[in-house]
Scaffold this motif. Structure first.
Motif, PDB file in Angstrom:
ATOM      1  N   VAL A 113       0.721  -1.578   0.454  1.00 27.22           N
ATOM      2  CA  VAL A 113      -0.649  -0.402   0.309  1.00 27.22           C
ATOM      3  C   VAL A 113       0.626   1.585   0.243  1.00 27.22           C
ATOM      4  O   VAL A 113       0.678   2.127  -1.200  1.00 27.22           O
ATOM      5  CB  VAL A 113      -0.993   0.056   1.084  1.00 27.22           C
ATOM      6  CG1 VAL A 113      -1.226   1.493   1.237  1.00 27.22           C
ATOM      7  CG2 VAL A 113      -1.272  -1.024   1.053  1.00 27.22           C
ATOM      8  N   ALA A 114       1.489   1.038   0.610  1.00 25.48           N
ATOM      9  CA  ALA A 114       2.601   2.371   1.179  1.00 25.48           C
ATOM     10  C   ALA A 114       3.239   2.622  -0.651  1.00 25.48           C
ATOM     11  O   ALA A 114       3.704   3.435  -0.905  1.00 25.48           O
ATOM     12  CB  ALA A 114       3.698   2.358   1.951  1.00 25.48           C
ATOM     13  N   ALA A 115       4.042   1.735  -1.331  1.00 23.88           N
ATOM     14  CA  ALA A 115       3.984   2.131  -2.353  1.00 23.88           C
ATOM     15  C   ALA A 115       3.349   2.262  -3.754  1.00 23.88           C
ATOM     16  O   ALA A 115       3.731   3.223  -4.218  1.00 23.88           O
ATOM     17  CB  ALA A 115       4.809  -0.137  -2.844  1.00 23.88           C
TER      18      ALA A 115
ATOM     19  N   GLU B  84       2.905   6.245  -2.696  1.00 23.40           N
ATOM     20  CA  GLU B  84       4.434   6.464  -2.791  1.00 23.40           C
ATOM     21  C   GLU B  84       4.378   6.988  -4.570  1.00 23.40           C
ATOM     22  O   GLU B  84       5.118   7.900  -4.547  1.00 23.40           O
ATOM     23  CB  GLU B  84       5.943   6.372  -2.309  1.00 23.40           C
ATOM     24  CG  GLU B  84       4.988   6.235  -0.289  1.00 23.40           C
ATOM     25  CD  GLU B  84       6.417   5.905   0.000  1.00 23.40           C
ATOM     26  OE1 GLU B  84       6.808   5.804   1.294  1.00 23.40           O
ATOM     27  OE2 GLU B  84       6.831   5.005  -0.267  1.00 23.40           O
ATOM     28  N   GLU B  85       4.310   6.071  -5.693  1.00 25.11           N
ATOM     29  CA  GLU B  85       4.578   6.355  -6.356  1.00 25.11           C
ATOM     30  C   GLU B  85       3.317   7.016  -7.012  1.00 25.11           C
ATOM     31  O   GLU B  85       3.562   7.860  -7.802  1.00 25.11           O
ATOM     32  CB  GLU B  85       4.267   4.810  -7.030  1.00 25.11           C
ATOM     33  CG  GLU B  85       4.331   4.554  -8.374  1.00 25.11           C
ATOM     34  CD  GLU B  85       4.281   3.192  -9.908  1.00 25.11           C
ATOM     35  OE1 GLU B  85       4.156   3.388 -10.633  1.00 25.11           O
ATOM     36  OE2 GLU B  85       3.343   2.777  -8.403  1.00 25.11           O
TER      37      GLU B  85
ATOM     38  N   VAL C  40       3.861  17.655   0.248  1.00 24.40           N
ATOM     39  CA  VAL C  40       3.172  17.663   0.351  1.00 24.40           C
ATOM     40  C   VAL C  40       2.419  17.069  -1.246  1.00 24.40           C
ATOM     41  O   VAL C  40       3.876  17.033  -1.964  1.00 24.40           O
ATOM     42  CB  VAL C  40       2.869  19.111  -0.374  1.00 24.40           C
ATOM     43  CG1 VAL C  40       1.433  19.484  -1.052  1.00 24.40           C
ATOM     44  CG2 VAL C  40       2.987  19.912   0.729  1.00 24.40           C
ATOM     45  N   PRO C  41       1.691  15.982  -0.945  1.00 25.70           N
ATOM     46  CA  PRO C  41       1.517  15.017  -1.530  1.00 25.70           C
ATOM     47  C   PRO C  41       1.333  15.662  -3.323  1.00 25.70           C
ATOM     48  O   PRO C  41       0.182  16.977  -3.382  1.00 25.70           O
ATOM     49  CB  PRO C  41       0.088  14.876  -1.436  1.00 25.70           C
ATOM     50  CG  PRO C  41      -0.955  15.097  -0.595  1.00 25.70           C
ATOM     51  CD  PRO C  41       0.571  16.473  -0.036  1.00 25.70           C
ATOM     52  N   ARG C  42       1.731  14.980  -4.647  1.00 21.15           N
ATOM     53  CA  ARG C  42       1.967  15.716  -5.919  1.00 21.15           C
ATOM     54  C   ARG C  42       0.434  15.303  -6.003  1.00 21.15           C
ATOM     55  O   ARG C  42      -0.669  14.168  -5.599  1.00 21.15           O
ATOM     56  CB  ARG C  42       2.660  15.349  -6.480  1.00 21.15           C
ATOM     57  CG  ARG C  42       3.773  15.604  -6.546  1.00 21.15           C
ATOM     58  CD  ARG C  42       4.400  15.602  -7.413  1.00 21.15           C
ATOM     59  NE  ARG C  42       6.339  15.973  -6.848  1.00 21.15           N
ATOM     60  CZ  ARG C  42       7.150  15.764  -8.120  1.00 21.15           C
ATOM     61  NH1 ARG C  42       7.335  14.405  -9.284  1.00 21.15           N
ATOM     62  NH2 ARG C  42       8.395  16.340  -7.486  1.00 21.15           N
ATOM     63  N   PRO C  43      -0.747  16.061  -7.123  1.00 23.63           N
ATOM     64  CA  PRO C  43      -1.536  15.664  -7.897  1.00 23.63           C
ATOM     65  C   PRO C  43      -1.279  14.310  -8.286  1.00 23.63           C
ATOM     66  O   PRO C  43      -0.649  13.725  -9.063  1.00 23.63           O
ATOM     67  CB  PRO C  43      -1.750  16.524  -8.990  1.00 23.63           C
ATOM     68  CG  PRO C  43      -1.336  17.532  -8.826  1.00 23.63           C
ATOM     69  CD  PRO C  43      -0.269  16.890  -7.450  1.00 23.63           C
ATOM     70  N   ARG C  44      -2.593  12.649  -7.941  1.00 23.23           N
ATOM     71  CA  ARG C  44      -1.690  11.806  -8.565  1.00 23.23           C
ATOM     72  C   ARG C  44      -1.897  11.475  -9.902  1.00 23.23           C
ATOM     73  O   ARG C  44      -2.480  12.019 -10.705  1.00 23.23           O
ATOM     74  CB  ARG C  44      -3.744  10.801  -8.208  1.00 23.23           C
ATOM     75  CG  ARG C  44      -2.961   9.327  -8.196  1.00 23.23           C
ATOM     76  CD  ARG C  44      -4.522   8.858  -7.770  1.00 23.23           C
ATOM     77  NE  ARG C  44      -5.451   8.904  -8.811  1.00 23.23           N
ATOM     78  CZ  ARG C  44      -6.788   8.994  -8.466  1.00 23.23           C
ATOM     79  NH1 ARG C  44      -7.554   8.531  -7.405  1.00 23.23           N
ATOM     80  NH2 ARG C  44      -7.780   9.367  -9.869  1.00 23.23           N
ATOM     81  N   VAL C  45      -0.372  10.707 -11.067  1.00 25.86           N
ATOM     82  CA  VAL C  45      -0.391   9.600 -11.655  1.00 25.86           C
ATOM     83  C   VAL C  45      -1.001   8.661 -11.765  1.00 25.86           C
ATOM     84  O   VAL C  45      -1.257   7.288 -10.504  1.00 25.86           O
ATOM     85  CB  VAL C  45       1.186  10.127 -11.255  1.00 25.86           C
ATOM     86  CG1 VAL C  45       1.361  11.891 -10.531  1.00 25.86           C
ATOM     87  CG2 VAL C  45       1.550   9.604 -10.766  1.00 25.86           C
TER      88      VAL C  45
END
Length: 240
Positions: free
Chosen positions: A99-101, A104-105, A231-236
């Protein structure tokens, strides 16, 4: 910060690339609950007589065993509200890395590589945490009867502390040394506790609680990164 981490986690675990992890989590949770129910029902059936003779009469009531078994299933459905706490604790380590991977990806792609935990380390940590949760809740059950109006507060407070601390420390341990994990936890322990308490509340909601082992891992991965200033980037898009 807390609700933003949960919101991002919900989006992450329900996206197509993560559904296989979520499905595995739900499947294992259901399987363990069914196994416990079957074993408990079998024990009740083994110790319950097939019929019961009414006192001072010769009249016998049959099907006692079947009635007891059905009642046991109903009881286990109610107890599953509480059983999901140890179920979540048992599966925390098993899902955390995957889940963490995924998180983070999608949101923190420029992070350095980490040392992955071995299967033996993961199982040992999960069993240790499961033991702590079981013992702590058994002790708490002896107290609930004396503080009935405040029993829910103790239940959510205790399990919020246990779940929050374990989820957070396991998420942080992927990237920090032990002493750094402890220092970060102590600095933000109230935030971690409140997030864990929200997870404990959701764990008492039938059906919904089945996604918590995976959702909790995603939530605390986001929370760890936010507490360390990222800060999280927009989801890729992910191919996972």
């Amino acid at each position: 910060m807390i609700f933003s981490s949960i919101r991002h986690a919900v989006e992450d675990v329900f996206r197509p690339g993560a559904l296989k992890v979520l499905g595995l989590g739900v499947g294992l949770s259901v399987g363990l609950l069914v196994l416990v129910t079957v074993l408990f029902t079998w024990v009740v059936g083994a110790i319950t007589p097939d019929h019961f003779t009414l006192p001072f009469t010769h009249y016998q009531i049959g099907f006692v065993n079947d009635v007891a078994s059905l009642a046991t299933i109903g009881l286990m459905l109610v107890l599953s509200i509480f059983l999901m706490i140890p179920v979540a604790s048992a599966f925390t380590g098993l899902f955390l890395e995957d889940v963490a991977a995924l998180v983070e990806e999608a949101h923190y792609p420029d992070l350095p590589q980490i040392r992955k935990f071995t299967l033996a380390e993961t199982i040992a940590d999960s069993l240790r945490f499961l033991g702590v949760v079981i013992v702590a809740n058994l002790v708490a059950f002896t107290v609930y009867f004396f503080i009935l109006p405040f029993a829910p507060l103790l239940f959510f407070g205790l399990n919020g502390y246990l779940l929050g601390r374990e989820y957070f420390q396991m998420a942080a341990a992927r990237r920090l040394r032990k002493e750094q994990v402890q220092a970060l936890y102590l600095k933000h322990r109230w935030t971690v506790w409140m997030t864990g308490a929200l997870m404990a509340v959701v764990l008492t909601i039938p059906v919904v609680n089945l996604v918590v082992p995976v959702l909790g891992a995603a939530t605390f991965t986001h929370l760890y990164h936010r507490l360390t200033g990222q800060v999280p980037r927009p989801r890729v898009l992910s191919s996972l």
